[in-house]
Design a protein around this motif. Sequence first.
Motif, PDB file in Angstrom:
ATOM      1  N   SER A  53      -6.205   5.729  24.268  1.00  0.00           N
ATOM      2  CA  SER A  53      -6.324   4.583  23.355  1.00  0.00           C
ATOM      3  C   SER A  53      -7.338   3.810  23.706  1.00  0.00           C
ATOM      4  CB  SER A  53      -4.994   3.720  23.322  1.00  0.00           C
ATOM      5  OG  SER A  53      -4.973   2.492  22.920  1.00  0.00           O
ATOM      6  N   HIS A  57      -2.631  -2.854  23.172  1.00  0.00           N
ATOM      7  CA  HIS A  57      -1.367  -3.086  22.473  1.00  0.00           C
ATOM      8  C   HIS A  57      -1.654  -2.773  20.778  1.00  0.00           C
ATOM      9  CE1 HIS A  57       2.532  -5.379  21.633  1.00  0.00           C
ATOM     10  NE2 HIS A  57       2.653  -3.996  22.023  1.00  0.00           N
ATOM     11  N   ALA A  58      -1.248  -1.678  20.277  1.00  0.00           N
ATOM     12  CA  ALA A  58      -1.301  -1.550  18.971  1.00  0.00           C
ATOM     13  C   ALA A  58      -0.057  -0.403  18.572  1.00  0.00           C
ATOM     14  CB  ALA A  58      -2.652  -0.819  18.826  1.00  0.00           C
ATOM     15  N   ARG A  59       0.145  -0.710  17.218  1.00  0.00           N
ATOM     16  CA  ARG A  59       1.014   0.342  16.621  1.00  0.00           C
ATOM     17  C   ARG A  59       0.273   1.648  16.014  1.00  0.00           C
ATOM     18  NH1 ARG A  59       3.215  -2.952  13.713  1.00  0.00           N
ATOM     19  NH2 ARG A  59       5.097  -3.122  14.967  1.00  0.00           N
ATOM     20  N   VAL A  61      -0.501   4.180  13.497  1.00  0.00           N
ATOM     21  CA  VAL A  61      -0.069   4.180  12.187  1.00  0.00           C
ATOM     22  C   VAL A  61      -0.153   5.956  11.579  1.00  0.00           C
ATOM     23  CG1 VAL A  61      -0.728   3.765   9.668  1.00  0.00           C
ATOM     24  CG2 VAL A  61      -0.972   2.157  11.521  1.00  0.00           C
ATOM     25  N   ASP A 101       4.286   6.075  18.881  1.00  0.00           N
ATOM     26  CA  ASP A 101       4.627   5.019  18.148  1.00  0.00           C
ATOM     27  C   ASP A 101       3.720   3.852  18.381  1.00  0.00           C
ATOM     28  OD1 ASP A 101       6.460   6.452  16.613  1.00  0.00           O
ATOM     29  OD2 ASP A 101       8.092   5.991  18.320  1.00  0.00           O
ATOM     30  N   VAL A 102       3.647   3.508  19.746  1.00  0.00           N
ATOM     31  CA  VAL A 102       3.014   2.421  20.154  1.00  0.00           C
ATOM     32  C   VAL A 102       2.073   2.803  21.418  1.00  0.00           C
ATOM     33  CG1 VAL A 102       3.334   0.023  20.896  1.00  0.00           C
ATOM     34  CG2 VAL A 102       4.841   0.777  19.301  1.00  0.00           C
ATOM     35  N   ARG A 104       0.509   0.814  24.607  1.00  0.00           N
ATOM     36  CA  ARG A 104       0.689  -0.621  25.568  1.00  0.00           C
ATOM     37  C   ARG A 104      -0.466  -0.866  26.649  1.00  0.00           C
ATOM     38  NH1 ARG A 104       6.010   1.536  24.160  1.00  0.00           N
ATOM     39  NH2 ARG A 104       7.293   0.055  23.195  1.00  0.00           N
ATOM     40  N   TYR A 132      -4.937   2.586  14.155  1.00  0.00           N
ATOM     41  CA  TYR A 132      -4.166   1.929  14.984  1.00  0.00           C
ATOM     42  C   TYR A 132      -4.114   0.496  14.327  1.00  0.00           C
ATOM     43  CZ  TYR A 132      -5.077   4.475  19.208  1.00  0.00           C
ATOM     44  OH  TYR A 132      -5.459   5.432  19.999  1.00  0.00           O
ATOM     45  N   GLU A 133      -2.889  -0.171  14.338  1.00  0.00           N
ATOM     46  CA  GLU A 133      -2.673  -1.496  13.997  1.00  0.00           C
ATOM     47  C   GLU A 133      -2.757  -2.224  15.214  1.00  0.00           C
ATOM     48  OE1 GLU A 133       0.912  -4.110  12.261  1.00  0.00           O
ATOM     49  OE2 GLU A 133       0.818  -2.249  11.184  1.00  0.00           O
ATOM     50  N   LEU A 135      -1.681  -5.303  18.033  1.00  0.00           N
ATOM     51  CA  LEU A 135      -0.593  -6.084  18.056  1.00  0.00           C
ATOM     52  C   LEU A 135      -0.917  -7.027  19.432  1.00  0.00           C
ATOM     53  CD1 LEU A 135       2.333  -3.536  18.394  1.00  0.00           C
ATOM     54  CD2 LEU A 135       1.694  -4.907  16.412  1.00  0.00           C
ATOM     55  N   THR A 147       4.518 -11.889  22.709  1.00  0.00           N
ATOM     56  CA  THR A 147       5.409 -10.789  22.202  1.00  0.00           C
ATOM     57  C   THR A 147       6.241 -10.038  23.142  1.00  0.00           C
ATOM     58  OG1 THR A 147       5.445  -8.865  20.724  1.00  0.00           O
ATOM     59  CG2 THR A 147       3.628  -8.921  22.288  1.00  0.00           C
TER      60      THR A 147
END
Length: 748
Positions: A53, A57-59, A61, A101-102, A104, A132-133, A135, A147
């Motif tokens: 990654s 920090h990202a979701r 998708v 899913d995520v 970090r 990625y989305e 966060l 968060t």
Amino acid sequence: MTWPATRPGAAVRSSAVGRSLPSEDSAAIVSGALEYVTDRQVDGMLHGAVHRSPHPHARIVDVDTSRAAAEPGVVAVLTASDVPFNRLGSDPHNPPVLAGDVVRQVGEAVALIAAVDFPTARRAAALVDVTYEPLPVVTGADVDAPTSLHPGGNVAGTIAFESGDVEAALADSAVVVDVDTTTSAQEHVAIETPGGMAEWDLGKITVWCGSQNPGLHRRFIAQALQLPLDDVRLVSNPVGGAFGSRNDDPAPVYLALLAWSTKRPIHLHLSRTETIIAGPKRHPYRTRVRVGFDRSGSLRAIDSHAVADTGPYVTAGRNVLKTSAELSSGPYATANARFDGTVRYSNNANAGAFRGFGVPQVAFGLETAISAAAAELGLDPVDVRRRNLLRPGGRHSLYGHTVSRSLRALETLDAAAAHPWWHERDAWAAESTPGPWRRGTGIAMAMKGVGMGSGKGDTARARLIVSANGEVNIWAGPNHTGQAIATAYRQVAADTLAIDYDRIHVHVGDSELVPESGATAASRSMYAGGSAVQLVCRKLRAVLDESAVVEGSGVSFDDVAARLVATGRAEYDAEFVLPDVEDIGRIPADSLADYAPHAVYGCSTQVVRLEVNVYTGEVRLHGVVCAVDAGVAVNPGTTVGQAEGGVAQGIGFALFEEYRLDDGVPVTTSLENYLIPTAVDVPPIETILVSGHEETGPFGAKGMSEVVVVPTAPAIAAAIGTATGFWPRQLPMTPERLRAGLAALEAA
């Protein structure tokens, strides 16, 4: 040779223990001929690569592997859905094998590639398309988090304990020193980066990969692939260094997953940049320490508060904090002590085990406070420390348990303070030539537990087989990670059996042959593994001492060995369980394992001589004296080598090394901008092996390779303080920080 008949229990003259014997691998190491696990290759093997990654920090998708899979020469592209059990450990806060899913942290693994060669694997890794989305990013443990990184929040663990009445003691103290220190993330920089080879054959997986904890990695692999543990074999050496980085390294699991999926041999070797970005670090700490003294220099209270940044997942964080708590009072005795610590999640680098395991961070604060208090009281810092030291068999300041009778804190302090660099420090400083360079000498101490602590059932094992030709083979652990532990095991065996050293062969690191013996960590290898070797050799020795086997002086050991084999008495097993504390003090009996106090401790005192350029903030080290308590040094040469290596690593922690991030994105990504000490930066180091004897250790030995990394930074800080009047509070003590501190001092 002939076998010396002895009475059971009779003293045996030591001929191997206490000698600086070289490792049997030494010639191959220095010539480059030794084959490390990452050198292993076989015909037809595939090559692995990792897609990581770019976001802290990202979701996730979507993960599209079609372009990577279509690249000619690619055999497999694996993502989270391909992992039967996608977690490295049993705790839900442990990291996944592959993020699904995520993500970090930057560098978190999302996909694995297997291809016919490494360039193809690397190209395919770049062709994995991940949507990625982004966060919100948690940038540290001591900031307001935007968060929660895990259900339940960002607190990974806490520990708090108090003895006596700390606030009342501080209020009644003549002098209270309050220091707030910051220590940075530190990279291990083992010479060999993670990797190795794996094979799947007849339903079983064999992985050749560096590991400090082969049993743990076997469990990780078996869990991830949902295999019986007996179907997982790990060969974990030779390995080119570790320092904690190979304790929970995911590389063995990556290798196993790729070999299991492709059913072909696979080779994977991570780059230095990958290792720096994605690998574990020393936990960054923010520590506040208050110490109170009366006018005579007697210690009235120690109060420590610490916040540790464990990164996005729990690996070692809670246990690191536990060790910080125990050693927050150092080698000192006081009736009033308190520790309040928290370990928090962030999107910074995942923090894990590192030599010293939470002690260097809190010791920097404590020792800095004690040195500053001595200066404020106008007392010799050695006299202040000597007045307040724990004595053998004394009560630990925080928990109240009894400490080991082999403790040599006073002896290490006296040995270091007797060195000319210490008692001639004022004259040396006065000899400083005109110009910007100012001279200073500093001193600091440390204490570190040996083993995993009480209530843990910490155990090492050994197996011995005598062959008909008079050879003795021993399979033992903990593992070898560069410290030549097999040589020391051979020395213990030779003297226990009173046979030629050359007849003994020690094997470590292969889980199919070596009985489970725990981690090469916690300064336990020589103490725990050596004790297991001694116990298994005593079993053989007892048989040899029986008159039915040895009928008198002059009997050939070859004949004895053949007779043992013929009568079925040639194989032995033993285990050594590390002792718990004799008296648990103030710890609740049902919480012993939660606090895990140690029964055995090692100590070190160090003196540093240096110069500081008050114009530029540069530091010029002149030398380090390291007095260390190792009990009996089984192999003095390797013990000195461990001490010198620890001091060098402590110099890096103190002056050079800082893993830096900007909003969760790494800034230091290679050894071009992550600075470590070179041969030019490491001054002469004089090691003093303080005489001692740990009655539960092999021939009186105990562990020492961690405690030597701890006093270096506070001793350097004390030397800078005495040279300039500025007492650093942040590590590393870079020229920029020192210059800023000196400028602020001048302005004040």
